[in-house]
Design an enzyme around this catalytic site. Structure first.
Site, PDB file in Angstrom:
ATOM      1  N   GLN A 198       0.802  -1.219   0.000  1.00 35.76           N
ATOM      2  CA  GLN A 198       0.000   0.000   0.000  1.00 35.76           C
ATOM      3  C   GLN A 198       0.835   1.269   0.000  1.00 35.76           C
ATOM      4  O   GLN A 198       0.327   2.344  -0.323  1.00 35.76           O
ATOM      5  CB  GLN A 198      -0.955  -0.007   1.190  1.00 35.76           C
ATOM      6  CG  GLN A 198      -2.012  -1.105   1.111  1.00 35.76           C
ATOM      7  CD  GLN A 198      -2.904  -1.141   2.322  1.00 35.76           C
ATOM      8  OE1 GLN A 198      -2.640  -1.876   3.262  1.00 35.76           O
ATOM      9  NE2 GLN A 198      -3.963  -0.366   2.324  1.00 35.76           N
ATOM     10  N   ASN A 250      -1.526 -10.738   8.670  1.00 33.34           N
ATOM     11  CA  ASN A 250      -2.492  -9.676   8.927  1.00 33.34           C
ATOM     12  C   ASN A 250      -3.899 -10.146   8.595  1.00 33.34           C
ATOM     13  O   ASN A 250      -4.162 -10.645   7.494  1.00 33.34           O
ATOM     14  CB  ASN A 250      -2.167  -8.449   8.076  1.00 33.34           C
ATOM     15  CG  ASN A 250      -3.137  -7.316   8.321  1.00 33.34           C
ATOM     16  OD1 ASN A 250      -3.118  -6.694   9.388  1.00 33.34           O
ATOM     17  ND2 ASN A 250      -4.022  -7.044   7.367  1.00 33.34           N
ATOM     18  N   GLU A 251      -4.796  -9.970   9.547  1.00 37.97           N
ATOM     19  CA  GLU A 251      -6.202 -10.299   9.380  1.00 37.97           C
ATOM     20  C   GLU A 251      -6.397 -11.707   8.808  1.00 37.97           C
ATOM     21  O   GLU A 251      -6.915 -11.903   7.717  1.00 37.97           O
ATOM     22  CB  GLU A 251      -6.911  -9.240   8.535  1.00 37.97           C
ATOM     23  CG  GLU A 251      -6.904  -7.886   9.213  1.00 37.97           C
ATOM     24  CD  GLU A 251      -7.746  -6.823   8.537  1.00 37.97           C
ATOM     25  OE1 GLU A 251      -8.053  -5.809   9.195  1.00 37.97           O
ATOM     26  OE2 GLU A 251      -8.085  -6.993   7.353  1.00 37.97           O
ATOM     27  N   HIS A 293       0.933  -9.211   4.669  1.00 39.18           N
ATOM     28  CA  HIS A 293      -0.178  -8.265   4.728  1.00 39.18           C
ATOM     29  C   HIS A 293      -0.890  -8.281   3.373  1.00 39.18           C
ATOM     30  O   HIS A 293      -0.714  -7.379   2.543  1.00 39.18           O
ATOM     31  CB  HIS A 293       0.322  -6.863   5.076  1.00 39.18           C
ATOM     32  CG  HIS A 293      -0.771  -5.949   5.553  1.00 39.18           C
ATOM     33  ND1 HIS A 293      -0.729  -5.291   6.763  1.00 39.18           N
ATOM     34  CD2 HIS A 293      -1.952  -5.594   4.991  1.00 39.18           C
ATOM     35  CE1 HIS A 293      -1.816  -4.559   6.917  1.00 39.18           C
ATOM     36  NE2 HIS A 293      -2.585  -4.723   5.845  1.00 39.18           N
TER      37      HIS A 293
END
Length: 419
Positions: free
Chosen positions: A17, A155-156, A111
């Site tokens: 990102q 992540n998540e 991620h």
């Protein structure tokens, strides 16, 4: 009650990102294939791969005490079993910069994005993925572990069920993932992406769209396998993962459905957490639940750029629910996408009031990371949503500090006393 000594005051980013030009990743292909569901490609992003020292120094200057960022698997292992010494050296320098500026680094090893070669091998539905991921984690931590006090493997880890709950059939996705989308529309895009990835559509199973129970098992196995490798090569590093936790608010008739949704996104993942040092809690808003599923925000409610209801109290609610895991918790993501920075500051203030109430009740919360440090690439929505406490002019890569960043930094300097 004040925040405990050593409380981590930070902001977070994710490699894809912010770094830019992550050309070896699966998402780079998905973004740049004709017919994509992405609003725009990530491109140079925030050029953080080049400007990381400037960004780290800025976070420290603001008064923050920690920085959460991710190591990009696609950069470190661009081909199976071939590790990039240059990429590892780069991330070593990011860690060195954090330590030089007094920021405690928290590293996320995955991620959302993966090497494009992983799609040729079946992606996050393939039974061999846990071992491949664990080998990558071992390599990173063997090299960099002494510099990493906290590591999140994934992540998540529960994002598949969360997206399924939100999107349902709107994306026309079959339960086993993107690769089984029907012909035409989404299917045409995936066929083209599969061709670019040198594989077939049924094998294109990126992490963010790993919906079915088999994929959940692969992800949980990947976490536990990675944790074992990390424990062996970097025993002083505290290991956990992060979960996207929704604050489900049942409306009349929705109690049972809300309970099921919490089980799907939290309770079902508890076995994988056994043996972790902490749980990363991530929450942004509440979800209203009726008998048939999710309901829209109430009429007249304030909503963010993401369409979420402005509801900072969700963080306190999910922390209290997640305490059932019996682990120390760290808020690894919490934030708001808005063009009105005064609302961002108010959101943070109310969310941290909730954290303080949890601490007062004896719940172990060790830190708070705002999402995101920078206005960045928000996946399918591109650059339109602005979560950052620091604005980025992507034409010049100029950073502009927002008042919300100064507010969070002032809190960090006084450990929350001025909240």
């Amino acid at each position: 009650m004040s925040f405990p000594d050593g409380f981590l005051w930070g902001a977070a980013t994710a490699a894809h990102q912010v770094e830019g030009n992550n050309v070896n990743s699966d998402f780079w292909v998905l973004e740049n294939t004709a017919g994509t569901i992405f609003a725009e490609p990530s491109g140079d992003a925030c050029d953080h791969y080049r400007l990381y020292r400037q960004d780290v120094a800025l976070l420290a200057e603001l008064g923050l005490t920690s920085y959460r960022f991710s190591v990009e698997w696609a950069r470190v292992e661009p081909e199976p079993g071939r590790y990039s010494r240059a990429a590892l050296a780069h991330y070593r320098d990011v860690l060195d910069a954090c330590h030089e500026h007094g920021l405690t680094p928290m590293v996320t090893l995955h991620h959302f994005t993966s090497p494009r070669w992983l799609m040729r091998l079946g992606g996050w539905s393939a039974p061999g993925t846990p071992e491949r991921f664990a080998a990558y984690c071992r390599t990173v931590m063997a090299e960099l572990g002494p510099l990493i006090p906290y590591v999140c493997t994934i992540n998540e880890a529960n994002i598949g069920p969360v997206v399924r709950q939100i999107a349902g059939d709107l994306l026309e996705l079959a339960p086993v993932g993107l690769g089984d989308a029907p012909a035409g529309g989404l299917g045409a895009w995936l066929s083209a992406a599969a061709h670019a990835l040198d594989t077939t559509p049924d094998r294109v199973n990126p992490f963010l769209f790993a919906y079915d129970q088999a994929a959940n098992e692969v992800i949980m196995q990947a976490h536990t396998a990675a944790r074992a490798e990390i424990r062996e090569v970097s025993p002083d590093t505290r290991v956990g993962l992060t979960l996207a936790l929704q604050d489900y608010h049942p409306e009349p008739g929705g109690q049972e459905r809300a309970r099921q949704m919490w089980c799907e996104t939290f309770t079902d993942f508890l076995p994988a957490l056994d043996g972790d040092d902490f749980l990363g809690v991530q929450s942004y808003s509440r979800m209203r639940v009726g008998a048939d599923g999710l309901l829209p925000a109430p009429d007249g409610a304030e909503v963010t750029q993401m369409g979420y209801e402005f509801f900072p109290g969700s963080l306190e609610n999910v922390i209290r629910g997640a305490a059932a895991a019996g682990l120390p918790m760290i808020v690894t993501e919490n934030g708001i996408a808005t063009t009105d920075d005064t609302r961002r500051t108010e959101y943070v203030r109310q969310a941290l009031e909730g954290v303080r109430r949890c601490l007062a009740d004896g719940i172990d919360v060790g830190g708070y990371y705002y999402w995101s440090a920078l206005d960045n690439f928000e996946w399918m929505l591109g650059y339109a949503p602005t979560f950052g406490i620091i604005a980025v002019d992507r034409a010049t890569q100029t950073r502009t500090v927002k008042d919300s960043a100064r507010y969070l930094g002032a809190l960090a300097r006084k450990n929350g006393e001025t909240l």
